[in-house]
Enzyme design. Structure first.
Site, PDB file in Angstrom:
ATOM      1  N   ARG A 244       0.928  -1.136  -0.062  1.00 21.28           N
ATOM      2  CA  ARG A 244      -0.018  -0.047  -0.006  1.00 21.28           C
ATOM      3  C   ARG A 244       0.878   1.325   0.156  1.00 21.28           C
ATOM      4  O   ARG A 244       0.306   2.343  -0.564  1.00 21.28           O
ATOM      5  CB  ARG A 244      -0.940  -0.035   1.407  1.00 21.28           C
ATOM      6  CG  ARG A 244      -2.151  -0.908   0.854  1.00 21.28           C
ATOM      7  CD  ARG A 244      -2.826  -1.535   2.122  1.00 21.28           C
ATOM      8  NE  ARG A 244      -3.965  -2.348   1.701  1.00 21.28           N
ATOM      9  CZ  ARG A 244      -4.775  -3.178   2.648  1.00 21.28           C
ATOM     10  NH1 ARG A 244      -4.698  -2.802   3.863  1.00 21.28           N
ATOM     11  NH2 ARG A 244      -5.554  -4.132   2.026  1.00 21.28           N
TER      12      ARG A 244
ATOM     13  N   GLU B 206      -5.561  -3.289  -4.169  1.00 25.07           N
ATOM     14  CA  GLU B 206      -4.789  -3.264  -2.730  1.00 25.07           C
ATOM     15  C   GLU B 206      -5.368  -2.808  -1.683  1.00 25.07           C
ATOM     16  O   GLU B 206      -4.878  -2.006  -0.813  1.00 25.07           O
ATOM     17  CB  GLU B 206      -3.276  -2.458  -2.973  1.00 25.07           C
ATOM     18  CG  GLU B 206      -2.397  -3.473  -4.097  1.00 25.07           C
ATOM     19  CD  GLU B 206      -1.071  -3.604  -3.858  1.00 25.07           C
ATOM     20  OE1 GLU B 206      -0.500  -3.051  -2.954  1.00 25.07           O
ATOM     21  OE2 GLU B 206      -0.296  -3.745  -4.916  1.00 25.07           O
TER      22      GLU B 206
ATOM     23  N   GLN C 194     -12.460   2.536   1.079  1.00 27.65           N
ATOM     24  CA  GLN C 194     -13.176   2.148   2.200  1.00 27.65           C
ATOM     25  C   GLN C 194     -12.618   1.148   3.108  1.00 27.65           C
ATOM     26  O   GLN C 194     -12.615   1.334   4.391  1.00 27.65           O
ATOM     27  CB  GLN C 194     -14.780   1.804   1.667  1.00 27.65           C
ATOM     28  CG  GLN C 194     -15.518   2.689   0.949  1.00 27.65           C
ATOM     29  CD  GLN C 194     -14.997   3.453  -0.166  1.00 27.65           C
ATOM     30  OE1 GLN C 194     -14.433   2.540  -0.983  1.00 27.65           O
ATOM     31  NE2 GLN C 194     -14.985   4.569  -0.413  1.00 27.65           N
TER      32      GLN C 194
ATOM     33  N   GLN D  31      -9.767  19.438 -16.310  1.00 28.98           N
ATOM     34  CA  GLN D  31     -10.666  20.853 -16.305  1.00 28.98           C
ATOM     35  C   GLN D  31      -9.562  21.996 -16.674  1.00 28.98           C
ATOM     36  O   GLN D  31     -10.007  22.633 -17.650  1.00 28.98           O
ATOM     37  CB  GLN D  31     -10.685  20.950 -14.766  1.00 28.98           C
ATOM     38  CG  GLN D  31     -12.017  22.030 -14.802  1.00 28.98           C
ATOM     39  CD  GLN D  31     -13.256  21.340 -15.421  1.00 28.98           C
ATOM     40  OE1 GLN D  31     -13.362  20.196 -15.297  1.00 28.98           O
ATOM     41  NE2 GLN D  31     -14.201  22.551 -15.634  1.00 28.98           N
TER      42      GLN D  31
ATOM     43  N   GLN E 200      -6.509  33.577 -11.824  1.00 29.24           N
ATOM     44  CA  GLN E 200      -6.521  32.984 -10.514  1.00 29.24           C
ATOM     45  C   GLN E 200      -7.401  31.799 -10.343  1.00 29.24           C
ATOM     46  O   GLN E 200      -6.846  31.024  -9.520  1.00 29.24           O
ATOM     47  CB  GLN E 200      -7.090  34.253  -9.536  1.00 29.24           C
ATOM     48  CG  GLN E 200      -6.142  35.304  -9.523  1.00 29.24           C
ATOM     49  CD  GLN E 200      -6.441  36.324  -8.567  1.00 29.24           C
ATOM     50  OE1 GLN E 200      -7.632  36.718  -8.360  1.00 29.24           O
ATOM     51  NE2 GLN E 200      -5.299  37.257  -7.982  1.00 29.24           N
TER      52      GLN E 200
HETATM   53  N1  COS Z   1      -0.576  -7.359   9.357  1.00 24.92           N
HETATM   54  C1  COS Z   1      -0.399  -8.601  10.060  1.00 24.92           C
HETATM   55  N2  COS Z   1      -1.587  -9.229  10.555  1.00 24.92           N
HETATM   56  C2  COS Z   1      -2.789  -8.884  10.335  1.00 24.92           C
HETATM   57  C3  COS Z   1      -2.976  -7.534   9.368  1.00 24.92           C
HETATM   58  C4  COS Z   1      -1.641  -7.027   9.080  1.00 24.92           C
HETATM   59  N3  COS Z   1      -1.728  -5.894   8.457  1.00 24.92           N
HETATM   60  N4  COS Z   1      -4.185  -7.375   9.182  1.00 24.92           N
HETATM   61  C5  COS Z   1      -4.974  -8.200   9.924  1.00 24.92           C
HETATM   62  N5  COS Z   1      -4.027  -9.163  10.477  1.00 24.92           N
HETATM   63  C6  COS Z   1      -4.461 -10.236  11.238  1.00 24.92           C
HETATM   64  C7  COS Z   1      -4.992  -9.953  12.445  1.00 24.92           C
HETATM   65  O1  COS Z   1      -4.407  -9.444  13.549  1.00 24.92           O
HETATM   66  C8  COS Z   1      -5.781 -11.114  12.706  1.00 24.92           C
HETATM   67  O2  COS Z   1      -4.781 -12.055  13.441  1.00 24.92           O
HETATM   68  P1  COS Z   1      -5.585 -13.005  14.539  1.00 24.92           P
HETATM   69  O3  COS Z   1      -6.451 -13.953  14.070  1.00 24.92           O
HETATM   70  O4  COS Z   1      -4.279 -13.770  15.128  1.00 24.92           O
HETATM   71  O5  COS Z   1      -6.328 -12.073  15.491  1.00 24.92           O
HETATM   72  C9  COS Z   1      -6.144 -11.586  11.474  1.00 24.92           C
HETATM   73  O6  COS Z   1      -5.463 -11.295  10.416  1.00 24.92           O
HETATM   74  C10 COS Z   1      -7.625 -11.492  10.902  1.00 24.92           C
HETATM   75  O7  COS Z   1      -7.479  -9.903  11.173  1.00 24.92           O
HETATM   76  P2  COS Z   1      -9.143  -9.076  10.893  1.00 24.92           P
HETATM   77  O8  COS Z   1     -10.017  -9.925  11.726  1.00 24.92           O
HETATM   78  O9  COS Z   1      -8.815  -7.868  10.846  1.00 24.92           O
HETATM   79  O10 COS Z   1      -9.697  -9.516   9.316  1.00 24.92           O
HETATM   80  P3  COS Z   1     -10.909  -9.333   8.489  1.00 24.92           P
HETATM   81  O11 COS Z   1     -11.456 -10.481   7.914  1.00 24.92           O
HETATM   82  O12 COS Z   1     -11.846  -8.292   9.140  1.00 24.92           O
HETATM   83  O13 COS Z   1      -9.984  -8.389   7.242  1.00 24.92           O
HETATM   84  C11 COS Z   1      -9.291  -6.475   6.129  1.00 24.92           C
HETATM   85  C12 COS Z   1      -9.177  -7.544   7.562  1.00 24.92           C
HETATM   86  C13 COS Z   1     -10.691  -6.007   5.508  1.00 24.92           C
HETATM   87  C14 COS Z   1      -8.316  -5.481   6.278  1.00 24.92           C
HETATM   88  C15 COS Z   1      -8.719  -7.354   4.987  1.00 24.92           C
HETATM   89  O14 COS Z   1      -9.595  -8.574   4.588  1.00 24.92           O
HETATM   90  C16 COS Z   1      -8.379  -6.534   3.795  1.00 24.92           C
HETATM   91  O15 COS Z   1      -7.270  -6.023   3.987  1.00 24.92           O
HETATM   92  N6  COS Z   1      -9.332  -6.472   2.734  1.00 24.92           N
HETATM   93  C17 COS Z   1      -8.691  -6.006   1.341  1.00 24.92           C
HETATM   94  C18 COS Z   1      -8.007  -6.990   0.456  1.00 24.92           C
HETATM   95  C19 COS Z   1      -7.237  -6.334  -0.360  1.00 24.92           C
HETATM   96  O16 COS Z   1      -6.666  -5.420  -0.224  1.00 24.92           O
HETATM   97  N7  COS Z   1      -7.446  -6.826  -1.530  1.00 24.92           N
HETATM   98  C20 COS Z   1      -6.586  -6.550  -2.819  1.00 24.92           C
HETATM   99  C21 COS Z   1      -5.839  -7.811  -3.261  1.00 24.92           C
HETATM  100  S1  COS Z   1      -4.359  -7.386  -3.971  1.00 24.92           S
HETATM  101  S2  COS Z   1      -4.888  -6.095  -5.656  1.00 24.92           S
END
Ligand code: COS
Length: 383
Positions: free
Chosen positions: A243, A363, A367, A336, A279
Protein backbone atom coordinates in the site's frame (compact mmCIF):
# COMPACT_ATOMS: atom_id res chain seq x y z
CA UNK A 1 17.20 5.07 5.80
CA UNK A 2 19.15 6.05 2.72
CA UNK A 3 22.50 4.25 2.78
CA UNK A 4 24.46 6.01 0.06
CA UNK A 5 22.95 9.26 -1.14
CA UNK A 6 25.31 9.65 -4.07
CA UNK A 7 24.66 6.15 -5.48
CA UNK A 8 20.93 6.65 -5.00
CA UNK A 9 21.00 10.02 -6.74
CA UNK A 10 22.78 8.49 -9.73
CA UNK A 11 20.16 5.74 -9.92
CA UNK A 12 17.29 8.24 -9.64
CA UNK A 13 18.88 10.26 -12.41
CA UNK A 14 19.18 7.17 -14.63
CA UNK A 15 15.52 6.26 -14.03
CA UNK A 16 14.45 9.84 -14.70
CA UNK A 17 16.29 9.88 -18.06
CA UNK A 18 14.83 6.45 -18.96
CA UNK A 19 11.35 7.81 -18.25
CA UNK A 20 11.90 10.95 -20.31
CA UNK A 21 13.76 9.43 -23.26
CA UNK A 22 12.22 5.94 -23.56
CA UNK A 23 8.94 5.54 -21.70
CA UNK A 24 7.01 8.78 -22.19
CA UNK A 25 7.57 8.75 -25.99
CA UNK A 26 6.11 5.21 -26.10
CA UNK A 27 3.02 5.85 -24.00
CA UNK A 28 0.54 6.38 -26.82
CA UNK A 29 1.72 3.34 -28.75
CA UNK A 30 1.41 1.14 -25.65
CA UNK A 31 -2.05 2.56 -24.89
CA UNK A 32 -3.06 1.68 -28.45
CA UNK A 33 -1.52 -1.80 -28.72
CA UNK A 34 -1.62 -2.92 -25.09
CA UNK A 35 1.93 -4.21 -25.45
CA UNK A 36 5.06 -2.93 -23.75
CA UNK A 37 7.85 -3.72 -26.24
CA UNK A 38 10.24 -6.52 -25.26
CA UNK A 39 13.28 -4.25 -25.57
CA UNK A 40 11.81 -1.91 -22.94
CA UNK A 41 11.25 -4.84 -20.58
CA UNK A 42 14.84 -5.92 -21.24
CA UNK A 43 16.08 -2.43 -20.38
CA UNK A 44 14.03 -2.48 -17.19
CA UNK A 45 15.68 -5.79 -16.29
CA UNK A 46 19.10 -4.34 -17.00
CA UNK A 47 18.42 -1.35 -14.77
CA UNK A 48 17.52 -3.72 -11.93
CA UNK A 49 13.93 -2.48 -11.80
CA UNK A 50 12.52 -6.00 -11.34
CA UNK A 51 14.56 -6.57 -8.20
CA UNK A 52 14.51 -3.28 -6.33
CA UNK A 53 13.09 -4.77 -3.13
CA UNK A 54 14.91 -8.09 -3.12
CA UNK A 55 18.04 -7.96 -0.99
CA UNK A 56 21.49 -7.97 -2.58
CA UNK A 57 22.13 -11.40 -1.07
CA UNK A 58 19.57 -12.81 -3.55
CA UNK A 59 20.65 -10.66 -6.49
CA UNK A 60 18.36 -7.65 -6.05
CA UNK A 61 19.16 -3.99 -5.45
CA UNK A 62 18.09 -4.31 -1.82
CA UNK A 63 16.52 -0.87 -1.67
CA UNK A 64 15.01 0.29 1.58
CA UNK A 65 11.36 1.29 1.34
CA UNK A 66 12.34 4.97 1.42
CA UNK A 67 14.70 4.40 -1.50
CA UNK A 68 12.05 2.38 -3.35
CA UNK A 69 9.42 5.11 -3.04
CA UNK A 70 11.90 7.71 -4.31
CA UNK A 71 12.47 5.53 -7.40
CA UNK A 72 8.71 5.16 -7.88
CA UNK A 73 8.23 8.93 -7.67
CA UNK A 74 10.48 9.11 -10.78
CA UNK A 75 9.41 5.94 -12.62
CA UNK A 76 5.71 6.73 -12.36
CA UNK A 77 5.97 10.05 -14.14
CA UNK A 78 5.57 7.72 -17.11
CA UNK A 79 2.17 6.08 -17.69
CA UNK A 80 1.60 3.55 -14.89
CA UNK A 81 1.41 0.61 -17.32
CA UNK A 82 5.23 0.52 -17.33
CA UNK A 83 5.41 0.27 -13.53
CA UNK A 84 2.86 -2.53 -13.58
CA UNK A 85 5.35 -4.73 -15.41
CA UNK A 86 7.79 -4.61 -12.47
CA UNK A 87 5.23 -3.85 -9.77
CA UNK A 88 4.36 -7.40 -8.77
CA UNK A 89 8.02 -8.52 -8.68
CA UNK A 90 8.88 -5.68 -6.32
CA UNK A 91 5.63 -5.59 -4.43
CA UNK A 92 2.86 -8.00 -3.69
CA UNK A 93 4.13 -10.84 -5.92
CA UNK A 94 7.46 -11.24 -4.14
CA UNK A 95 6.99 -9.82 -0.67
CA UNK A 96 5.24 -12.90 0.72
CA UNK A 97 8.47 -14.82 0.06
CA UNK A 98 10.70 -11.93 1.20
CA UNK A 99 8.79 -11.40 4.46
CA UNK A 100 7.75 -14.93 5.46
CA UNK A 101 9.54 -17.37 3.12
CA UNK A 102 11.96 -20.01 4.37
CA UNK A 103 15.65 -19.69 3.51
CA UNK A 104 15.28 -22.50 0.93
CA UNK A 105 12.32 -20.71 -0.71
CA UNK A 106 14.25 -17.44 -0.85
CA UNK A 107 17.32 -19.09 -2.35
CA UNK A 108 15.29 -21.01 -4.91
CA UNK A 109 13.04 -18.19 -6.16
CA UNK A 110 14.27 -14.71 -5.25
CA UNK A 111 17.32 -14.55 -7.55
CA UNK A 112 15.08 -15.26 -10.56
CA UNK A 113 12.49 -12.76 -9.35
CA UNK A 114 15.17 -10.12 -8.84
CA UNK A 115 16.65 -10.56 -12.29
CA UNK A 116 13.24 -10.50 -13.93
CA UNK A 117 13.74 -13.99 -15.36
CA UNK A 118 10.64 -14.89 -13.34
CA UNK A 119 7.60 -12.61 -13.22
CA UNK A 120 5.50 -13.09 -10.09
CA UNK A 121 1.80 -12.58 -9.38
CA UNK A 122 -0.11 -12.25 -6.12
CA UNK A 123 -3.23 -14.42 -6.12
CA UNK A 124 -5.49 -13.43 -3.23
CA UNK A 125 -8.70 -12.04 -4.75
CA UNK A 126 -11.50 -14.41 -5.82
CA UNK A 127 -14.90 -13.97 -7.48
CA UNK A 128 -16.56 -13.89 -4.03
CA UNK A 129 -13.65 -12.60 -1.95
CA UNK A 130 -12.52 -9.08 -2.86
CA UNK A 131 -12.60 -6.68 0.08
CA UNK A 132 -13.43 -9.67 2.29
CA UNK A 133 -10.14 -11.37 1.54
CA UNK A 134 -10.58 -13.61 4.59
CA UNK A 135 -13.64 -15.15 2.90
CA UNK A 136 -11.59 -16.82 0.18
CA UNK A 137 -12.65 -20.32 -0.88
CA UNK A 138 -9.73 -21.74 -2.84
CA UNK A 139 -8.73 -24.93 -1.06
CA UNK A 140 -5.37 -26.62 -0.54
CA UNK A 141 -5.92 -30.17 0.66
CA UNK A 142 -2.98 -32.23 1.86
CA UNK A 143 -3.14 -35.57 0.01
CA UNK A 144 -0.23 -37.93 0.49
CA UNK A 145 2.93 -35.89 0.04
CA UNK A 146 1.44 -32.88 -1.72
CA UNK A 147 -1.19 -30.19 -1.47
CA UNK A 148 -3.96 -30.19 -4.08
CA UNK A 149 -5.27 -26.72 -4.99
CA UNK A 150 -8.78 -26.05 -6.29
CA UNK A 151 -10.40 -22.66 -6.88
CA UNK A 152 -10.46 -19.49 -8.96
CA UNK A 153 -8.46 -16.31 -8.45
CA UNK A 154 -9.71 -13.12 -10.08
CA UNK A 155 -8.18 -9.96 -11.62
CA UNK A 156 -4.63 -11.17 -11.08
CA UNK A 157 -2.06 -8.74 -12.50
CA UNK A 158 0.63 -10.20 -14.80
CA UNK A 159 -0.72 -13.77 -14.42
CA UNK A 160 -0.09 -14.78 -18.05
CA UNK A 161 3.52 -13.59 -17.87
CA UNK A 162 4.18 -15.10 -14.46
CA UNK A 163 6.40 -18.07 -13.75
CA UNK A 164 5.27 -18.21 -10.13
CA UNK A 165 2.20 -17.13 -8.20
CA UNK A 166 1.92 -16.57 -4.47
CA UNK A 167 -1.47 -18.10 -3.77
CA UNK A 168 -3.57 -17.79 -0.62
CA UNK A 169 -5.68 -20.91 -0.09
CA UNK A 170 -7.67 -22.52 2.66
CA UNK A 171 -5.96 -25.45 4.41
CA UNK A 172 -8.57 -25.53 7.20
CA UNK A 173 -12.18 -25.08 6.03
CA UNK A 174 -13.33 -24.17 9.57
CA UNK A 175 -10.39 -21.97 10.52
CA UNK A 176 -11.54 -18.52 9.33
CA UNK A 177 -8.56 -16.29 8.56
CA UNK A 178 -6.39 -18.67 10.64
CA UNK A 179 -7.26 -21.47 8.21
CA UNK A 180 -5.55 -19.72 5.29
CA UNK A 181 -2.05 -20.64 4.09
CA UNK A 182 0.09 -19.18 1.33
CA UNK A 183 1.91 -21.13 -1.34
CA UNK A 184 4.39 -20.56 -4.11
CA UNK A 185 2.81 -22.18 -7.16
CA UNK A 186 4.77 -22.63 -10.35
CA UNK A 187 2.67 -21.41 -13.26
CA UNK A 188 3.46 -24.43 -15.41
CA UNK A 189 2.09 -26.87 -12.80
CA UNK A 190 -0.61 -29.29 -13.99
CA UNK A 191 -4.15 -28.04 -13.41
CA UNK A 192 -3.38 -24.32 -13.87
CA UNK A 193 -5.33 -22.34 -16.46
CA UNK A 194 -4.98 -18.60 -17.05
CA UNK A 195 -7.91 -16.82 -18.73
CA UNK A 196 -7.76 -14.20 -21.46
CA UNK A 197 -6.99 -10.68 -20.17
CA UNK A 198 -9.91 -8.53 -19.06
CA UNK A 199 -10.72 -5.36 -21.04
CA UNK A 200 -10.36 -2.42 -18.68
CA UNK A 201 -11.04 1.30 -18.31
CA UNK A 202 -7.35 2.29 -18.35
CA UNK A 203 -3.73 1.19 -18.12
CA UNK A 204 -4.02 -0.79 -21.34
CA UNK A 205 -1.23 -3.37 -21.30
CA UNK A 206 -1.24 -3.74 -17.50
CA UNK A 207 -3.08 -7.01 -17.86
CA UNK A 208 -5.26 -8.81 -15.35
CA UNK A 209 -6.53 -12.37 -15.61
CA UNK A 210 -8.34 -15.14 -13.77
CA UNK A 211 -6.30 -18.13 -12.67
CA UNK A 212 -8.16 -21.43 -12.33
CA UNK A 213 -6.68 -24.24 -10.23
CA UNK A 214 -8.11 -27.70 -10.88
CA UNK A 215 -6.47 -30.40 -8.77
CA UNK A 216 -3.17 -28.55 -9.03
CA UNK A 217 -0.41 -30.34 -7.06
CA UNK A 218 1.92 -28.20 -4.94
CA UNK A 219 4.83 -29.69 -2.97
CA UNK A 220 4.80 -29.03 0.80
CA UNK A 221 8.16 -27.25 0.53
CA UNK A 222 6.28 -24.49 -1.33
CA UNK A 223 4.08 -23.69 1.68
CA UNK A 224 5.38 -20.19 2.48
CA UNK A 225 7.18 -20.20 5.81
CA UNK A 226 6.56 -23.95 6.11
CA UNK A 227 3.64 -23.47 8.51
CA UNK A 228 -0.08 -23.77 7.77
CA UNK A 229 -2.50 -21.07 8.90
CA UNK A 230 -0.14 -18.10 8.50
CA UNK A 231 -1.21 -17.17 4.98
CA UNK A 232 -3.67 -14.40 5.84
CA UNK A 233 -1.05 -12.65 7.98
CA UNK A 234 1.47 -13.03 5.14
CA UNK A 235 -1.03 -11.47 2.72
CA UNK A 236 -1.79 -8.58 5.08
CA UNK A 237 1.87 -7.85 5.78
CA UNK A 238 2.53 -7.97 2.05
CA UNK A 239 -0.30 -5.50 1.49
CA UNK A 240 0.97 -3.17 4.22
CA UNK A 241 4.18 -2.66 2.29
CA UNK A 242 2.31 -2.82 -1.04
CA UNK A 243 0.00 0.00 0.00
CA UNK A 244 2.94 2.35 0.58
CA UNK A 245 4.28 1.23 -2.82
CA UNK A 246 0.96 2.06 -4.54
CA UNK A 247 0.79 5.40 -2.73
CA UNK A 248 4.24 6.24 -4.15
CA UNK A 249 3.02 5.28 -7.63
CA UNK A 250 0.21 7.84 -7.18
CA UNK A 251 2.78 10.56 -6.44
CA UNK A 252 4.68 9.85 -9.66
CA UNK A 253 1.52 10.18 -11.73
CA UNK A 254 0.34 13.25 -9.77
CA UNK A 255 3.66 15.00 -10.44
CA UNK A 256 3.29 14.25 -14.13
CA UNK A 257 -0.29 15.57 -14.15
CA UNK A 258 0.83 18.77 -12.44
CA UNK A 259 3.60 19.20 -15.05
CA UNK A 260 1.13 18.61 -17.90
CA UNK A 261 -1.36 21.03 -16.34
CA UNK A 262 1.22 23.76 -15.81
CA UNK A 263 2.67 23.41 -19.31
CA UNK A 264 -0.77 23.65 -20.89
CA UNK A 265 -1.82 26.59 -18.71
CA UNK A 266 1.38 28.49 -19.59
CA UNK A 267 0.86 27.92 -23.35
CA UNK A 268 -2.90 28.10 -23.87
CA UNK A 269 -4.19 31.60 -24.48
CA UNK A 270 -7.74 32.80 -23.87
CA UNK A 271 -9.02 36.35 -23.48
CA UNK A 272 -5.67 37.52 -24.89
CA UNK A 273 -3.38 35.89 -22.34
CA UNK A 274 -2.09 32.57 -21.00
CA UNK A 275 -4.74 30.90 -18.88
CA UNK A 276 -2.15 30.41 -16.08
CA UNK A 277 -2.66 34.11 -15.39
CA UNK A 278 -6.24 33.52 -14.31
CA UNK A 279 -6.62 33.08 -10.59
CA UNK A 280 -9.24 30.33 -10.90
CA UNK A 281 -6.75 28.28 -12.93
CA UNK A 282 -4.00 29.19 -10.46
CA UNK A 283 -6.17 27.83 -7.64
CA UNK A 284 -6.39 24.45 -9.38
CA UNK A 285 -2.64 24.39 -10.04
CA UNK A 286 -1.84 25.39 -6.46
CA UNK A 287 -4.19 22.81 -4.94
CA UNK A 288 -2.74 20.01 -7.06
CA UNK A 289 0.84 21.01 -6.26
CA UNK A 290 0.15 21.28 -2.52
CA UNK A 291 -1.75 18.01 -2.24
CA UNK A 292 0.97 16.17 -4.17
CA UNK A 293 3.59 17.59 -1.81
CA UNK A 294 1.56 16.68 1.28
CA UNK A 295 1.13 13.08 0.10
CA UNK A 296 4.80 12.87 -0.84
CA UNK A 297 5.81 13.93 2.68
CA UNK A 298 3.52 11.44 4.41
CA UNK A 299 4.71 8.56 2.23
CA UNK A 300 8.37 9.35 2.91
CA UNK A 301 7.61 9.51 6.63
CA UNK A 302 5.76 6.15 6.56
CA UNK A 303 8.55 4.57 4.49
CA UNK A 304 11.21 5.77 6.97
CA UNK A 305 9.17 4.33 9.84
CA UNK A 306 8.90 1.04 7.97
CA UNK A 307 12.66 0.99 7.44
CA UNK A 308 13.09 1.63 11.17
CA UNK A 309 11.14 -1.57 11.83
CA UNK A 310 7.84 0.08 12.74
CA UNK A 311 4.94 -1.92 11.29
CA UNK A 312 2.04 0.50 11.36
CA UNK A 313 -0.76 -0.86 9.19
CA UNK A 314 -2.81 2.28 9.86
CA UNK A 315 -0.07 4.47 8.43
CA UNK A 316 0.19 2.32 5.29
CA UNK A 317 -3.58 2.57 4.85
CA UNK A 318 -3.53 6.35 5.34
CA UNK A 319 -0.86 6.73 2.65
CA UNK A 320 -2.77 4.52 0.20
CA UNK A 321 -6.08 6.24 0.86
CA UNK A 322 -4.82 9.80 0.78
CA UNK A 323 -2.51 9.43 -2.22
CA UNK A 324 -5.01 7.54 -4.38
CA UNK A 325 -7.85 9.95 -3.63
CA UNK A 326 -5.46 12.87 -4.11
CA UNK A 327 -4.29 11.75 -7.56
CA UNK A 328 -7.93 11.35 -8.58
CA UNK A 329 -8.52 15.02 -7.71
CA UNK A 330 -5.31 16.08 -9.46
CA UNK A 331 -6.30 14.16 -12.61
CA UNK A 332 -9.75 15.74 -12.53
CA UNK A 333 -8.26 19.24 -12.28
CA UNK A 334 -5.77 18.43 -15.05
CA UNK A 335 -8.65 17.60 -17.40
CA UNK A 336 -10.47 20.76 -16.29
CA UNK A 337 -7.43 22.95 -16.94
CA UNK A 338 -7.10 21.41 -20.41
CA UNK A 339 -10.81 22.11 -21.10
CA UNK A 340 -12.10 20.36 -24.24
CA UNK A 341 -8.53 19.24 -25.03
CA UNK A 342 -8.51 17.26 -21.78
CA UNK A 343 -11.35 15.11 -23.05
CA UNK A 344 -9.64 14.06 -26.29
CA UNK A 345 -7.11 11.31 -26.46
CA UNK A 346 -4.27 13.24 -28.10
CA UNK A 347 -3.49 14.76 -24.69
CA UNK A 348 -1.93 12.55 -22.03
CA UNK A 349 -4.27 13.78 -19.29
CA UNK A 350 -7.30 12.06 -20.85
CA UNK A 351 -5.48 8.71 -20.61
CA UNK A 352 -3.97 9.37 -17.18
CA UNK A 353 -7.41 10.35 -15.83
CA UNK A 354 -8.62 6.84 -16.67
CA UNK A 355 -5.37 5.20 -15.56
CA UNK A 356 -5.51 6.56 -11.99
CA UNK A 357 -9.06 5.39 -11.25
CA UNK A 358 -7.87 1.91 -10.21
CA UNK A 359 -5.61 3.29 -7.48
CA UNK A 360 -8.64 3.89 -5.26
CA UNK A 361 -9.64 0.26 -5.67
CA UNK A 362 -6.80 -2.24 -5.86
CA UNK A 363 -4.68 -3.32 -2.89
CA UNK A 364 -7.73 -2.39 -0.81
CA UNK A 365 -10.44 0.14 -1.65
CA UNK A 366 -10.56 3.54 0.04
CA UNK A 367 -13.37 2.18 2.20
CA UNK A 368 -11.22 -0.77 3.35
CA UNK A 369 -8.37 1.66 4.15
CA UNK A 370 -10.82 3.71 6.23
CA UNK A 371 -11.81 0.66 8.23
CA UNK A 372 -8.16 -0.34 8.74
CA UNK A 373 -7.30 3.19 9.94
CA UNK A 374 -10.26 3.39 12.31
CA UNK A 375 -9.65 -0.13 13.68
CA UNK A 376 -6.04 0.80 14.42
CA UNK A 377 -7.16 4.00 16.18
CA UNK A 378 -9.54 1.97 18.33
CA UNK A 379 -6.96 -0.75 19.02
CA UNK A 380 -4.45 1.84 20.23
CA UNK A 381 -6.97 3.88 22.26
CA UNK A 382 -5.77 4.25 25.81
CA UNK A 383 -8.81 5.99 27.25
N1 COS B 1 -0.53 -7.46 9.46
C1 COS B 1 -0.47 -8.62 10.12
N2 COS B 1 -1.57 -9.29 10.52
C2 COS B 1 -2.76 -8.75 10.22
C3 COS B 1 -2.90 -7.54 9.53
C4 COS B 1 -1.71 -6.88 9.14
N3 COS B 1 -1.76 -5.74 8.46
N4 COS B 1 -4.19 -7.25 9.38
C5 COS B 1 -4.88 -8.24 9.99
N5 COS B 1 -4.00 -9.14 10.48
C6 COS B 1 -4.34 -10.34 11.26
C7 COS B 1 -5.10 -9.93 12.50
O1 COS B 1 -4.21 -9.59 13.55
C8 COS B 1 -5.89 -11.18 12.81
O2 COS B 1 -5.01 -12.12 13.41
P1 COS B 1 -5.50 -13.11 14.58
O3 COS B 1 -6.41 -14.09 13.95
O4 COS B 1 -4.24 -13.74 15.07
O5 COS B 1 -6.19 -12.25 15.60
C9 COS B 1 -6.22 -11.71 11.41
O6 COS B 1 -5.23 -11.17 10.53
C10 COS B 1 -7.60 -11.31 10.95
O7 COS B 1 -7.68 -9.90 11.00
P2 COS B 1 -9.09 -9.12 10.89
O8 COS B 1 -10.05 -9.72 11.90
O9 COS B 1 -8.82 -7.67 10.93
O10 COS B 1 -9.57 -9.62 9.44
P3 COS B 1 -10.84 -9.22 8.57
O11 COS B 1 -11.38 -10.46 7.99
O12 COS B 1 -11.73 -8.31 9.34
O13 COS B 1 -10.18 -8.44 7.33
C11 COS B 1 -9.35 -6.54 6.12
C12 COS B 1 -9.38 -7.36 7.41
C13 COS B 1 -10.70 -6.05 5.68
C14 COS B 1 -8.44 -5.37 6.43
C15 COS B 1 -8.72 -7.41 4.98
O14 COS B 1 -9.59 -8.43 4.59
C16 COS B 1 -8.32 -6.59 3.78
O15 COS B 1 -7.25 -5.97 3.76
N6 COS B 1 -9.17 -6.60 2.72
C17 COS B 1 -8.82 -5.96 1.47
C18 COS B 1 -8.10 -6.94 0.65
C19 COS B 1 -7.29 -6.29 -0.43
O16 COS B 1 -6.57 -5.33 -0.21
N7 COS B 1 -7.40 -6.86 -1.62
C20 COS B 1 -6.63 -6.40 -2.71
C21 COS B 1 -5.97 -7.58 -3.29
S1 COS B 1 -4.46 -7.24 -4.04
S2 COS B 1 -4.85 -6.19 -5.60
Amino acid sequence: MIRDQEVLNQFLDTVSRFVRDKLIPLEEEVAETGVVPAEILAQMRELGLYGMTVSEEYGGLGLTLEEEVLVLFELCKAAPVFRSKVGTNNGIGSQGIVIDGTEEQKQKYLPKVASGEYVTSFALTEPDAGSDAGGLRTTARLEGNQYILNGTKRYITNAADASIFTVMARTDPEGGTRGISSFIVEANSPGVTVSNPYKKMGQNGANIYDIIFEDCPVPPENLIGGVEGKGFGTAMKTLDRGRIHVAAVCIGVAQRLVEESLRYAMERKQFGQEIANFQLVQAMLADSQTETYAARCMILDAARNYDDGIRDRGQAAQCKMYASEMVGRVADRAVQIHGGAGYVSEYAVERLYRDVRIFRIYEGTTQIQQTVIAKEMMRNFEG
